[in-house]
Design a protein around this motif. Structure first.
Motif, PDB file in Angstrom:
ATOM      1  N   HIS A  96       0.857  -1.187   0.000  1.00 47.12           N
ATOM      2  CA  HIS A  96       0.000   0.000   0.000  1.00 47.12           C
ATOM      3  C   HIS A  96       0.893   1.236   0.000  1.00 47.12           C
ATOM      4  O   HIS A  96       1.751   1.389   0.876  1.00 47.12           O
ATOM      5  CB  HIS A  96      -0.915   0.026   1.225  1.00 47.12           C
ATOM      6  CG  HIS A  96      -2.058   0.969   1.094  1.00 47.12           C
ATOM      7  ND1 HIS A  96      -1.888   2.340   1.116  1.00 47.12           N
ATOM      8  CD2 HIS A  96      -3.386   0.763   0.916  1.00 47.12           C
ATOM      9  CE1 HIS A  96      -3.053   2.931   0.969  1.00 47.12           C
ATOM     10  NE2 HIS A  96      -3.987   2.005   0.844  1.00 47.12           N
ATOM     11  N   PRO A  97       0.729   2.128  -0.981  1.00 45.58           N
ATOM     12  CA  PRO A  97       1.639   3.273  -1.089  1.00 45.58           C
ATOM     13  C   PRO A  97       1.369   4.384  -0.100  1.00 45.58           C
ATOM     14  O   PRO A  97       2.083   5.387  -0.081  1.00 45.58           O
ATOM     15  CB  PRO A  97       1.405   3.758  -2.525  1.00 45.58           C
ATOM     16  CG  PRO A  97      -0.016   3.407  -2.787  1.00 45.58           C
ATOM     17  CD  PRO A  97      -0.256   2.105  -2.064  1.00 45.58           C
ATOM     18  N   GLY A  98       0.337   4.259   0.732  1.00 43.09           N
ATOM     19  CA  GLY A  98       0.047   5.290   1.717  1.00 43.09           C
ATOM     20  C   GLY A  98      -1.154   6.127   1.338  1.00 43.09           C
ATOM     21  O   GLY A  98      -1.676   6.058   0.226  1.00 43.09           O
ATOM     22  N   ALA A  99      -1.589   6.935   2.274  1.00 43.61           N
ATOM     23  CA  ALA A  99      -2.734   7.824   2.057  1.00 43.61           C
ATOM     24  C   ALA A  99      -2.226   9.176   1.565  1.00 43.61           C
ATOM     25  O   ALA A  99      -1.405   9.822   2.224  1.00 43.61           O
ATOM     26  CB  ALA A  99      -3.514   7.994   3.358  1.00 43.61           C
ATOM     27  N   PHE A 142       5.791   4.390  -6.845  1.00 46.15           N
ATOM     28  CA  PHE A 142       4.374   4.418  -7.163  1.00 46.15           C
ATOM     29  C   PHE A 142       4.138   5.548  -8.141  1.00 46.15           C
ATOM     30  O   PHE A 142       4.668   6.646  -7.953  1.00 46.15           O
ATOM     31  CB  PHE A 142       3.553   4.641  -5.890  1.00 46.15           C
ATOM     32  CG  PHE A 142       2.063   4.554  -6.090  1.00 46.15           C
ATOM     33  CD1 PHE A 142       1.423   3.336  -6.096  1.00 46.15           C
ATOM     34  CD2 PHE A 142       1.303   5.702  -6.252  1.00 46.15           C
ATOM     35  CE1 PHE A 142       0.043   3.249  -6.278  1.00 46.15           C
ATOM     36  CE2 PHE A 142      -0.071   5.630  -6.432  1.00 46.15           C
ATOM     37  CZ  PHE A 142      -0.704   4.391  -6.442  1.00 46.15           C
ATOM     38  N   GLN A 143       3.414   5.273  -9.199  1.00 46.27           N
ATOM     39  CA  GLN A 143       3.086   6.329 -10.153  1.00 46.27           C
ATOM     40  C   GLN A 143       1.579   6.451 -10.281  1.00 46.27           C
ATOM     41  O   GLN A 143       0.847   5.465 -10.355  1.00 46.27           O
ATOM     42  CB  GLN A 143       3.746   6.090 -11.505  1.00 46.27           C
ATOM     43  CG  GLN A 143       3.366   4.797 -12.199  1.00 46.27           C
ATOM     44  CD  GLN A 143       4.295   4.489 -13.360  1.00 46.27           C
ATOM     45  OE1 GLN A 143       5.471   4.193 -13.167  1.00 46.27           O
ATOM     46  NE2 GLN A 143       3.762   4.531 -14.568  1.00 46.27           N
ATOM     47  N   LEU A 175       1.868   0.377 -17.418  1.00 43.93           N
ATOM     48  CA  LEU A 175       1.875  -0.827 -16.582  1.00 43.93           C
ATOM     49  C   LEU A 175       2.745  -0.676 -15.336  1.00 43.93           C
ATOM     50  O   LEU A 175       2.540  -1.359 -14.341  1.00 43.93           O
ATOM     51  CB  LEU A 175       2.371  -2.035 -17.384  1.00 43.93           C
ATOM     52  CG  LEU A 175       1.501  -2.480 -18.552  1.00 43.93           C
ATOM     53  CD1 LEU A 175       2.183  -3.624 -19.292  1.00 43.93           C
ATOM     54  CD2 LEU A 175       0.116  -2.903 -18.077  1.00 43.93           C
ATOM     55  N   GLY A 176       3.766   0.176 -15.418  1.00 49.26           N
ATOM     56  CA  GLY A 176       4.709   0.314 -14.311  1.00 49.26           C
ATOM     57  C   GLY A 176       5.814  -0.714 -14.323  1.00 49.26           C
ATOM     58  O   GLY A 176       6.807  -0.576 -13.602  1.00 49.26           O
ATOM     59  N   ARG A 177       5.686  -1.760 -15.131  1.00 52.30           N
ATOM     60  CA  ARG A 177       6.673  -2.841 -15.115  1.00 52.30           C
ATOM     61  C   ARG A 177       8.021  -2.390 -15.680  1.00 52.30           C
ATOM     62  O   ARG A 177       9.060  -2.940 -15.323  1.00 52.30           O
ATOM     63  CB  ARG A 177       6.157  -4.048 -15.914  1.00 52.30           C
ATOM     64  CG  ARG A 177       4.752  -4.503 -15.558  1.00 52.30           C
ATOM     65  CD  ARG A 177       4.626  -4.969 -14.119  1.00 52.30           C
ATOM     66  NE  ARG A 177       3.227  -5.244 -13.784  1.00 52.30           N
ATOM     67  CZ  ARG A 177       2.626  -6.424 -13.943  1.00 52.30           C
ATOM     68  NH1 ARG A 177       3.304  -7.448 -14.454  1.00 52.30           N
ATOM     69  NH2 ARG A 177       1.360  -6.593 -13.617  1.00 52.30           N
ATOM     70  N   LYS A 227       4.551   0.280  -8.809  1.00 55.20           N
ATOM     71  CA  LYS A 227       3.119   0.040  -8.749  1.00 55.20           C
ATOM     72  C   LYS A 227       2.415   1.266  -9.313  1.00 55.20           C
ATOM     73  O   LYS A 227       2.926   2.386  -9.228  1.00 55.20           O
ATOM     74  CB  LYS A 227       2.673  -0.214  -7.311  1.00 55.20           C
ATOM     75  CG  LYS A 227       1.222  -0.633  -7.181  1.00 55.20           C
ATOM     76  CD  LYS A 227       0.916  -1.171  -5.801  1.00 55.20           C
ATOM     77  CE  LYS A 227      -0.535  -1.615  -5.694  1.00 55.20           C
ATOM     78  NZ  LYS A 227      -0.821  -2.291  -4.405  1.00 55.20           N
ATOM     79  N   VAL A 228       1.231   1.062  -9.898  1.00 49.88           N
ATOM     80  CA  VAL A 228       0.515   2.151 -10.553  1.00 49.88           C
ATOM     81  C   VAL A 228      -0.863   2.313  -9.925  1.00 49.88           C
ATOM     82  O   VAL A 228      -1.526   1.329  -9.580  1.00 49.88           O
ATOM     83  CB  VAL A 228       0.356   1.876 -12.067  1.00 49.88           C
ATOM     84  CG1 VAL A 228      -0.366   3.023 -12.761  1.00 49.88           C
ATOM     85  CG2 VAL A 228       1.724   1.649 -12.710  1.00 49.88           C
TER      86      VAL A 228
END
Length: 605
Positions: free
Chosen positions: A176-179, A415-416, A442-444, A449-450
């Motif tokens: 989880h990238p955060g809030a 994270f994008q 895709l972020g790959r 992570k996107v």
């Protein structure tokens, strides 16, 4: 060692002489300086051949946040695409592209630069994509396009980066990238989008947010005093003063509420603070001092009389700005309030500064601006290094760029946040082709992570619900979580939760992507143009397949799973995952009816 990370060579033949020096950085960037000695040059091209099997797509970036092309390399042989076809430039003169990537969904190569300084422009496009008769795709840069007598040495700066730049993080699907604390005001700043420091120039507000996180209690007296002391620039009790006061009151209280919601670590990824990579406040001491360096004009328009002198899209984050910003990022981290930094607007923006950048004057007298790609890379890299140096996970800082995915910038994020283009009334399948998604979203290619914004314009409640369903299918099949689905719709949230409950993000769930070229996809899908995602929980002998219709028509698809690869029993049964209805299995597969741009989930067990 250092010797292996850098090189320098010289050449001389037939009166043509020069040198090439370059250096690799640890994330894989190769920055090269091609220097041509004084003398005559007929032409010079840089040719990069790529296997045709590895070069299906391209992505190009100009000096704008939106409309940067991405998708399939056109069919045919010879020159199939060139830089003249990239539209939407704001200020760059000519057809030069600051960034161009070619590759497939798993790997590729990017070539980029600040501008065409040192090139000799003629009648040819600056960059070309050529497909040879054997299928090889050639990325060609026409550096010297016509014969020229160099009266002095000339240097051309070019960056190269192979993708992917880093692997996806371990267990990234469950990370989880955060809030997101989505504006500077929430963490005590003066403006919504231009600051990296609280308005009082101290970390008092940040420390108070940290206190709220730890105690779960808001110090309302502190917040009230912070609001009273805000330097509201308008006459007291005027309409403008009241509007500003309402805004800061709402934001400062909301920021404390976010901190309270993070009490005892409720947010798995912590709080992520908004900053703007293109925004700057000039009416404070730092901005007034460095205005000529930080803004993108040839000159700054002094004097700056108040904090209202702020620019949302005109910052170029050069070295002195990065020092200033990093000092405040560390205060945010040290207060134990902020876990990650969010950079809005990491797109290319032209800079006309002839002293501090590589902008230069053309023979016509016009200024060819600098694109700022290396400064933007350095900004995000600085945040990565800072977190590593203070013992924090250097990944999971956020970048937001709409459709400006540039490998040297994306490399240092985790994270994008994507797809904040203009809201439309068309389904996702029309707005985002499978090729464009694989080329940039895709972020790959960056190990990120996107998350998706994905806005729509509303015609009616029924229409918006349909659009939300089209988006749910597209995003599920490309593993792109929808952070902001349309208000008033529930299809994404409900479906995604059910897929999570099924086991999508569990460690012992295997997942296959339909675009993967290295691993065989364990489901045969025929009948319509689709995107799909397959997953299996072999210990439970069950699999789930998401199929999304990319065609503007209703139709049937046949879904035939590879039962051995998915770990299914030989006599497996199939079910509509949304309704629970059983689907007849015929000759090892099922037929599913799909409305145009709709999706279906089929469970096998």
């Amino acid at each position: 060692n250092a010797a292996r990370r850098a090189f320098a060579v010289s050449f001389a033949e037939g009166g043509f002489a020069g040198s090439i020096r370059g250096a690799w950085t640890y994330e894989g960037q190769l920055e090269c300086f091609f220097t041509l000695a004084k003398g005559s040059v007929d032409s010079l091209r840089l040719v990069i051949p790529v296997k045709g099997s590895e070069a299906k797509y391209f992505h190009a970036c100009v000096d704008t946040a939106k409309g940067n092309p991405a998708g399939l390399i056109p069919v045919g042989t010879g020159r199939v695409w060139d830089s003249t076809r990239a539209k939407g430039r704001h200020d760059i003169i000519g057809d030069y592209l600051a960034y161009l990537w070619v590759g497939g969904p798993l790997r590729g190569i990017a070539v980029y630069g600040t501008n065409d300084r040192g090139w000799e422009i003629g009648e040819s496009p600056c960059q070309e994509i050529i497909r040879e008769s054997d299928g090889t795709v050639v990325l060609r840069l026409n550096l010297i396009q016509r014969a020229v007598d160099l009266t002095e040495a000339r240097t051309i700066r070019i960056g190269f980066q192979a993708t992917p730049v880093k692997p996806m993080p371990e267990n990234w699907r469950g990370k989880h990238p955060g809030a997101l604390v989505g504006a500077c005001l929430y963490w005590g700043a003066y403006s919504a989008f231009c600051d990296v420091e609280p308005y009082d120039g101290t970390d008092a507000y940040l420390l108070k947010m940290a206190e709220v996180r730890k105690t779960g209690k808001i110090d309302h007296a502190f917040v009230d005093a912070y609001i009273r002391n805000y330097p509201n620039p308008f006459p007291k009790d005027s309409k403008a003063w009241k509007e500003r006061n309402r805004s800061i009151t709402a934001h400062y209280n909301a920021g404390m509420n976010v901190a309270r919601n993070d009490f005892e670590g409720k947010y798995k990824g912590g709080m992520t603070f908004y900053t703007n990579a293109r925004g700057v406040t000039l009416g404070i001491p730092s901005g007034t001092t460095f205005c000529d360096e930080w803004t993108r004009g040839e000159f700054s328009s002094r004097p700056f009389t108040s904090r209202e002198d702020c620019l949302w899209y005109d910052l170029d984050p050069n070295a002195s700005y990065r020092d200033y910003a990093a000092w405040w990022w560390k205060r945010m981290f040290d207060s134990d309030t902020c876990r990650n930094i969010y950079w809005d607007d990491v797109f290319l923006q032209s800079n006309f500064d002839l002293v501090g950048t590589e902008a230069y004057k053309l023979p016509s007298g016009e200024i060819q601006p600098a694109s700022g790609i290396f400064n933007m890379r350095a900004l995000v890299r600085r945040g990565f290094i800072l977190k590593a140096e203070i013992g924090r996970d250097p990944l999971w800082n956020w970048v937001h760029m709409t459709n400006t995915e540039m490998a040297p910038v994306m490399a240092f994020a985790g994270f994008q946040y994507d797809w904040e283009d203009s809201a439309g009334t068309e389904p996702f399948q029309v707005r985002y082709s499978r090729a464009s998604i694989q080329a940039q979203s895709l972020g790959r290619q960056y190990g990120n992570k996107v998350g998706i914004m994905g806005y729509f314009s509303k015609k009616s409640d029924e229409h918006i619900r349909w659009l939300a369903r089209t988006g749910t299918g597209v995003l599920l099949t490309h593993e792109l979580p929808w952070c902001k689905p349309p208000e008033g719709t529930t299809i994404w949230k409900e479906t995604y939760k059910r897929v999570l409950d099924w086991g999508y993000r569990k460690d012992d769930t295997d997942v296959w992507n339909y675009w993967d070229e290295d691993v065989a996809y364990p489901v045969a899908i025929t009948g319509l143009e689709t995107s799909s995602l397959a997953m299996a929980r072999k210990a439970e002998k069950k699999a789930l397949v998401v199929v999304c219709n990319y065609e503007d028509k209703d139709g049937a698809v046949r879904v035939e799973p590879d039962s051995a690869t998915l770990g299914l029993p030989k006599d497996f049964k199939a079910y509509n995952f949304e309704t629970g209805a059983e689907i007849p299995v015929v000759d090892g597969g099922v037929e599913v009816r799909l409305a145009k741009y709709d999706f279906a989930l089929v469970e096998f067990r």
